[in-house]
Design a protein around this motif. Sequence first.
Motif, PDB file in Angstrom:
ATOM      1  N   ASP A 131      -7.226 -26.809  15.056  1.00 52.25           N
ATOM      2  CA  ASP A 131      -6.583 -25.565  15.474  1.00 52.25           C
ATOM      3  C   ASP A 131      -7.062 -24.396  14.640  1.00 52.25           C
ATOM      4  O   ASP A 131      -7.380 -24.527  13.468  1.00 52.25           O
ATOM      5  N   ARG A 132      -7.104 -23.250  15.288  1.00 50.27           N
ATOM      6  CA  ARG A 132      -7.426 -21.995  14.605  1.00 50.27           C
ATOM      7  C   ARG A 132      -6.126 -21.253  14.357  1.00 50.27           C
ATOM      8  O   ARG A 132      -5.215 -21.288  15.168  1.00 50.27           O
ATOM      9  N   LEU A 133      -6.063 -20.556  13.246  1.00 49.27           N
ATOM     10  CA  LEU A 133      -4.900 -19.766  12.890  1.00 49.27           C
ATOM     11  C   LEU A 133      -5.343 -18.315  12.766  1.00 49.27           C
ATOM     12  O   LEU A 133      -6.265 -18.012  12.016  1.00 49.27           O
ATOM     13  N   VAL A 134      -4.701 -17.428  13.528  1.00 54.29           N
ATOM     14  CA  VAL A 134      -5.040 -16.010  13.501  1.00 54.29           C
ATOM     15  C   VAL A 134      -3.773 -15.229  13.183  1.00 54.29           C
ATOM     16  O   VAL A 134      -2.745 -15.405  13.833  1.00 54.29           O
ATOM     17  N   LYS A 135      -3.860 -14.364  12.159  1.00 55.41           N
ATOM     18  CA  LYS A 135      -2.733 -13.515  11.781  1.00 55.41           C
ATOM     19  C   LYS A 135      -3.036 -12.092  12.236  1.00 55.41           C
ATOM     20  O   LYS A 135      -4.127 -11.580  11.992  1.00 55.41           O
ATOM     21  N   ILE A 136      -2.038 -11.478  12.859  1.00 54.49           N
ATOM     22  CA  ILE A 136      -2.212 -10.141  13.420  1.00 54.49           C
ATOM     23  C   ILE A 136      -1.129  -9.236  12.838  1.00 54.49           C
ATOM     24  O   ILE A 136       0.055  -9.544  12.939  1.00 54.49           O
ATOM     25  N   ARG A 137      -1.545  -8.120  12.239  1.00 57.02           N
ATOM     26  CA  ARG A 137      -0.589  -7.152  11.703  1.00 57.02           C
ATOM     27  C   ARG A 137      -0.201  -6.188  12.823  1.00 57.02           C
ATOM     28  O   ARG A 137      -1.049  -5.641  13.501  1.00 57.02           O
ATOM     29  N   VAL A 138       1.127  -6.037  13.014  1.00 59.80           N
ATOM     30  CA  VAL A 138       1.665  -5.228  14.105  1.00 59.80           C
ATOM     31  C   VAL A 138       2.803  -4.359  13.568  1.00 59.80           C
ATOM     32  O   VAL A 138       3.621  -4.831  12.784  1.00 59.80           O
ATOM     33  N   LYS A 179       5.708 -14.391  24.629  1.00 58.66           N
ATOM     34  CA  LYS A 179       5.445 -14.700  26.044  1.00 58.66           C
ATOM     35  C   LYS A 179       4.084 -14.177  26.479  1.00 58.66           C
ATOM     36  O   LYS A 179       3.338 -14.864  27.173  1.00 58.66           O
ATOM     37  N   LYS A 180       3.733 -12.953  26.077  1.00 59.97           N
ATOM     38  CA  LYS A 180       2.445 -12.372  26.462  1.00 59.97           C
ATOM     39  C   LYS A 180       1.278 -13.140  25.845  1.00 59.97           C
ATOM     40  O   LYS A 180       0.275 -13.409  26.511  1.00 59.97           O
ATOM     41  N   LEU A 181       1.400 -13.475  24.561  1.00 55.95           N
ATOM     42  CA  LEU A 181       0.314 -14.179  23.886  1.00 55.95           C
ATOM     43  C   LEU A 181       0.137 -15.598  24.400  1.00 55.95           C
ATOM     44  O   LEU A 181      -0.990 -16.093  24.475  1.00 55.95           O
ATOM     45  N   MET A 182       1.229 -16.268  24.754  1.00 54.01           N
ATOM     46  CA  MET A 182       1.141 -17.643  25.252  1.00 54.01           C
ATOM     47  C   MET A 182       0.371 -17.733  26.572  1.00 54.01           C
ATOM     48  O   MET A 182      -0.106 -18.807  26.942  1.00 54.01           O
ATOM     49  N   LYS A 183       0.211 -16.620  27.277  1.00 56.59           N
ATOM     50  CA  LYS A 183      -0.541 -16.605  28.534  1.00 56.59           C
ATOM     51  C   LYS A 183      -2.055 -16.557  28.306  1.00 56.59           C
ATOM     52  O   LYS A 183      -2.829 -16.797  29.233  1.00 56.59           O
ATOM     53  N   VAL A 191       2.940 -19.500  18.857  1.00 58.81           N
ATOM     54  CA  VAL A 191       3.042 -18.168  18.272  1.00 58.81           C
ATOM     55  C   VAL A 191       4.268 -18.127  17.361  1.00 58.81           C
ATOM     56  O   VAL A 191       5.349 -18.537  17.767  1.00 58.81           O
ATOM     57  N   ASP A 192       4.061 -17.661  16.135  1.00 61.04           N
ATOM     58  CA  ASP A 192       5.157 -17.419  15.197  1.00 61.04           C
ATOM     59  C   ASP A 192       5.173 -15.934  14.891  1.00 61.04           C
ATOM     60  O   ASP A 192       4.113 -15.312  14.771  1.00 61.04           O
ATOM     61  N   ILE A 193       6.363 -15.383  14.726  1.00 65.39           N
ATOM     62  CA  ILE A 193       6.507 -13.971  14.390  1.00 65.39           C
ATOM     63  C   ILE A 193       7.206 -13.864  13.041  1.00 65.39           C
ATOM     64  O   ILE A 193       8.283 -14.415  12.856  1.00 65.39           O
ATOM     65  N   ASP A 194       6.576 -13.149  12.115  1.00 67.61           N
ATOM     66  CA  ASP A 194       7.151 -12.864  10.802  1.00 67.61           C
ATOM     67  C   ASP A 194       7.617 -11.410  10.835  1.00 67.61           C
ATOM     68  O   ASP A 194       6.848 -10.499  10.516  1.00 67.61           O
ATOM     69  N   LEU A 195       8.861 -11.196  11.275  1.00 71.39           N
ATOM     70  CA  LEU A 195       9.380  -9.835  11.448  1.00 71.39           C
ATOM     71  C   LEU A 195       9.350  -8.996  10.170  1.00 71.39           C
ATOM     72  O   LEU A 195       8.872  -7.857  10.213  1.00 71.39           O
ATOM     73  N   PRO A 196       9.843  -9.513   9.035  1.00 72.67           N
ATOM     74  CA  PRO A 196       9.865  -8.679   7.826  1.00 72.67           C
ATOM     75  C   PRO A 196       8.486  -8.170   7.388  1.00 72.67           C
ATOM     76  O   PRO A 196       8.365  -7.088   6.833  1.00 72.67           O
ATOM     77  N   ASN A 197       7.453  -8.964   7.652  1.00 70.90           N
ATOM     78  CA  ASN A 197       6.105  -8.589   7.231  1.00 70.90           C
ATOM     79  C   ASN A 197       5.249  -8.013   8.351  1.00 70.90           C
ATOM     80  O   ASN A 197       4.080  -7.681   8.133  1.00 70.90           O
ATOM     81  N   GLY A 198       5.792  -7.923   9.557  1.00 74.34           N
ATOM     82  CA  GLY A 198       5.037  -7.371  10.681  1.00 74.34           C
ATOM     83  C   GLY A 198       3.810  -8.188  11.035  1.00 74.34           C
ATOM     84  O   GLY A 198       2.768  -7.635  11.376  1.00 74.34           O
ATOM     85  N   LEU A 199       3.958  -9.515  10.985  1.00 78.20           N
ATOM     86  CA  LEU A 199       2.835 -10.396  11.297  1.00 78.20           C
ATOM     87  C   LEU A 199       3.130 -11.248  12.517  1.00 78.20           C
ATOM     88  O   LEU A 199       4.238 -11.747  12.690  1.00 78.20           O
ATOM     89  N   VAL A 200       2.121 -11.395  13.338  1.00 78.73           N
ATOM     90  CA  VAL A 200       2.162 -12.327  14.457  1.00 78.73           C
ATOM     91  C   VAL A 200       1.122 -13.390  14.127  1.00 78.73           C
ATOM     92  O   VAL A 200      -0.046 -13.070  13.899  1.00 78.73           O
ATOM     93  N   ILE A 201       1.549 -14.643  14.045  1.00 80.72           N
ATOM     94  CA  ILE A 201       0.668 -15.742  13.676  1.00 80.72           C
ATOM     95  C   ILE A 201       0.439 -16.602  14.911  1.00 80.72           C
ATOM     96  O   ILE A 201       1.378 -17.183  15.449  1.00 80.72           O
ATOM     97  N   VAL A 202      -0.822 -16.654  15.330  1.00 77.84           N
ATOM     98  CA  VAL A 202      -1.193 -17.371  16.547  1.00 77.84           C
ATOM     99  C   VAL A 202      -1.962 -18.625  16.163  1.00 77.84           C
ATOM    100  O   VAL A 202      -2.932 -18.565  15.412  1.00 77.84           O
ATOM    101  N   THR A 203      -1.513 -19.767  16.672  1.00 78.81           N
ATOM    102  CA  THR A 203      -2.227 -21.026  16.504  1.00 78.81           C
ATOM    103  C   THR A 203      -2.861 -21.351  17.841  1.00 78.81           C
ATOM    104  O   THR A 203      -2.196 -21.292  18.876  1.00 78.81           O
ATOM    105  N   GLY A 204      -4.147 -21.678  17.802  1.00 78.78           N
ATOM    106  CA  GLY A 204      -4.837 -21.958  19.051  1.00 78.78           C
ATOM    107  C   GLY A 204      -5.916 -23.001  18.892  1.00 78.78           C
ATOM    108  O   GLY A 204      -6.232 -23.440  17.788  1.00 78.78           O
TER     109      GLY A 204
END
Length: 106
Positions: free
Chosen positions: A27-34, A48-52, A59-72
């Motif tokens: 698996d690949r792990l991608v962290k996205i700052r949002v 929901k959008k990313l899962m498509k 997809v994991d969301i780290d709200l306090p740090n503004g990170l979206v972590i995508v495993t693919g």
Amino acid sequence: MHIFKSTKLVIPLLFWVAIMQTAYADDRLVKIRVDGLACSYCAYGIEKKLMKLPGVKHVDIDLPNGLVIVTGSDKLKLDPEQLRKLFEDAGFTFRAIVRDDGRKAQ
């Protein structure tokens, strides 16, 4: 006798751990700052959008740090312009794809 009973429980557990590790090894792990993620409702919409997208498994969301972590899978390809549009259409601001050390990916 006591050791035998414990072994009966440990061996299946170790087998399960080995299988799970193998399943996620490629698996690949991608962290996205949002910017703008403030609540679990926001997180659910982005998830929901990313899962498509092709190759996204989780997809994991780290709200306090503004990170979206995508495993693919190894087929996962996330283009910064594609992500910018996806997040802006959802009302958020895409900042960057982040490396494991926290710096912006090139």
